[in-house]
Design a protein around this motif. Structure first.
Motif, PDB file in Angstrom:
ATOM      1  N   GLU A  22      -8.367   4.800   2.776  1.00 29.47           N
ATOM      2  CA  GLU A  22      -8.689   5.171   1.388  1.00 29.47           C
ATOM      3  C   GLU A  22      -7.523   4.910   0.441  1.00 29.47           C
ATOM      4  O   GLU A  22      -7.706   4.360  -0.660  1.00 29.47           O
ATOM      5  CB  GLU A  22      -9.096   6.646   1.321  1.00 29.47           C
ATOM      6  N   ILE A  23      -6.299   5.277   0.855  1.00 33.77           N
ATOM      7  CA  ILE A  23      -5.170   5.090  -0.055  1.00 33.77           C
ATOM      8  C   ILE A  23      -4.804   3.610  -0.194  1.00 33.77           C
ATOM      9  O   ILE A  23      -4.289   3.192  -1.234  1.00 33.77           O
ATOM     10  CB  ILE A  23      -3.941   5.933   0.382  1.00 33.77           C
ATOM     11  N   LYS A  26      -7.455   2.380  -2.786  1.00 37.20           N
ATOM     12  CA  LYS A  26      -7.144   2.873  -4.123  1.00 37.20           C
ATOM     13  C   LYS A  26      -5.933   2.165  -4.719  1.00 37.20           C
ATOM     14  O   LYS A  26      -5.874   1.903  -5.917  1.00 37.20           O
ATOM     15  CB  LYS A  26      -6.905   4.387  -4.078  1.00 37.20           C
ATOM     16  N   THR A  27      -4.950   1.857  -3.871  1.00 30.80           N
ATOM     17  CA  THR A  27      -3.739   1.177  -4.348  1.00 30.80           C
ATOM     18  C   THR A  27      -4.077  -0.189  -4.927  1.00 30.80           C
ATOM     19  O   THR A  27      -3.605  -0.556  -6.010  1.00 30.80           O
ATOM     20  CB  THR A  27      -2.732   1.023  -3.193  1.00 30.80           C
ATOM     21  N   ALA A 122       0.350   2.521   7.169  1.00 34.27           N
ATOM     22  CA  ALA A 122      -0.473   3.691   6.846  1.00 34.27           C
ATOM     23  C   ALA A 122      -0.303   4.722   7.960  1.00 34.27           C
ATOM     24  O   ALA A 122       0.086   4.380   9.076  1.00 34.27           O
ATOM     25  CB  ALA A 122      -1.930   3.276   6.698  1.00 34.27           C
ATOM     26  N   GLU A 313      -3.125   8.307  -3.636  1.00 28.32           N
ATOM     27  CA  GLU A 313      -2.446   7.097  -3.161  1.00 28.32           C
ATOM     28  C   GLU A 313      -1.022   6.947  -3.672  1.00 28.32           C
ATOM     29  O   GLU A 313      -0.355   5.936  -3.386  1.00 28.32           O
ATOM     30  CB  GLU A 313      -3.251   5.855  -3.563  1.00 28.32           C
ATOM     31  N   PHE A 316       1.744   6.074  -1.105  1.00 31.82           N
ATOM     32  CA  PHE A 316       1.544   4.750  -0.512  1.00 31.82           C
ATOM     33  C   PHE A 316       1.937   3.655  -1.501  1.00 31.82           C
ATOM     34  O   PHE A 316       2.604   2.676  -1.141  1.00 31.82           O
ATOM     35  CB  PHE A 316       0.096   4.563  -0.080  1.00 31.82           C
ATOM     36  N   LYS A 317       1.534   3.826  -2.740  1.00 35.17           N
ATOM     37  CA  LYS A 317       1.887   2.838  -3.769  1.00 35.17           C
ATOM     38  C   LYS A 317       3.403   2.785  -3.953  1.00 35.17           C
ATOM     39  O   LYS A 317       3.994   1.714  -4.087  1.00 35.17           O
ATOM     40  CB  LYS A 317       1.192   3.191  -5.090  1.00 35.17           C
TER      41      LYS A 317
END
Length: 346
Positions: A22-23, A26-27, A122, A313, A316-317
């Motif tokens: 998911e992240i 979204k990123t 991740a 996110e 992660f970004k």
């Protein structure tokens, strides 16, 4: 492979039942990300199409058989496997752990070959990845062996960097691991990273004590006086700006950390609790000491919210931004021939 100005970021999918997919989605739904870098996700096109539909994502994936066929301006997916996987968000699954490792191994191989410029991982589940073939506590230890490096968990965010003398070991064993050799090795790794990866010419490093109040002159343990203090003095004698040991309980609350380029904690929670409290989900886990660049978000699989579309996110970004910055700093540093490791190998 023909290089361009755009950094190629390899991404291992992590635990597919967690929030990792998911992240990632979204990123890269932010179109500006493709102006900064070209991603290659190591998974399968079939899986990514399932995830796209589940999360109602707008991303159009570009399927490739190997990272050498990367297309810039696209979100690339390397087909590490082609079979269909049963996804149950929020569930710990040994089979899903196997796919997380397949992705990690393929991405690491691409990193070693130079097909990708850096690796962003991740989150994985440290329990379901264990097998006869894979017996590592997590990413850091695996990458240290795969890349033949002296790895160090280095948590970084705006205005704060925290390195660890010991990381994923039981608390009752932490002090047994802290030896003169370990202290010197870890602090040298941090100093080298601050210079090469972060562009700090003369870094200042603070070291937190092993015991409460750094032992209170032996009243609360002798490790600080017998091991830590003389070793830090030896490092200072070699010309490095290393200070401590400091009492950990007041170090962050008093803002003393702002006077240093990095903080060295003696054990995992001593460093990560204040770091995660201060970073508010924007922290990055960077593996210093390796020949290649690897970053990850500062959180885990978050099974409790997996598949619900509510994951943030931001970390992660930020891991991507940090990885790109470190990659560029290394190129700049090496171009000026200031890397002692490079000189020693010539």
């Amino acid at each position: 492979m023909k290089k361009t100005e755009k950094t190629i970021v390899g991404i291992s999918i992590g635990d597919i039942n967690g929030i990792g997919p998911e992240i990632i989605l979204k990123t890269y739904e932010d179109a500006r990300m493709l102006e900064l870098n070209t991603p290659i996700i190591f998974a399968s096109a079939k899986l990514m199409q399932f995830l796209k539909k589940h999360f109602n994502s707008s991303i159009n994936f570009f399927s490739i058989d190997n990272p050498e066929k990367v297309v810039h301006g696209k979100v690339n997916v390397v087909n590490v496997w082609k079979e269909t996987i049963k996804i149950e968000f929020g569930k710990e699954d040994k089979k899903i752990g196997e796919y997380a490792i397949k992705s990690l191994e393929a991405a690491t191989e691409a990193l070693k070959k130079g097909s990708i410029d850096l690796l962003v991982t991740a989150p994985i589940n440290k329990h379901n990845i264990q097998s006869d073939k894979f017996n590592f506590p997590g990413h850091t230890d695996y990458l240290a062996k795969a890349l033949n490096g002296e790895s160090l968990m280095f948590m970084v965010t705006e205005g704060l960097r925290v390195g660890l003398l010991t990381d994923h070991v039981p608390l009752k064993e932490a002090s047994q691991h802290i030896t003169e050799d370990l202290i010197i090795s870890k602090i040298n790794t941090i100093i080298t990273s601050l210079k090469r990866d972060f562009g700090i010419v003369k870094p200042k490093v603070a070291v937190l004590g092993i015991n409460p109040h750094a032992g209170d002159s032996g009243v609360i343990g002798e490790e600080d006086d017998i091991i830590l203090k003389p070793t830090l003095q030896r490092i200072r004698d070699n010309g490095h700006l290393v200070y401590g040991p400091y009492s950990a309980d007041s170090f962050f609350g008093s803002n003393a950390y702002k006077n240093f380029d990095a903080i060295v904690a003696s054990y995992h929670d001593q460093g990560l609790i204040p770091f995660k409290t201060l970073s508010f989900g924007n922290g990055v886990n960077y593996t210093a000491g390796l020949s290649k660049v690897r970053t990850s978000p500062d959180h885990g699989t978050a099974y409790e919210i997996a598949g619900k579309g509510t994951a943030d996110e931001s970390s992660f970004k930020q891991a991507i931004y940090t990885g790109i910055s470190i990659h560029r700093n290394r190129i700049r540093f090496d171009e000026y021939s200031r890397n002692p490791l490079k000189k020693a190998s010539n």
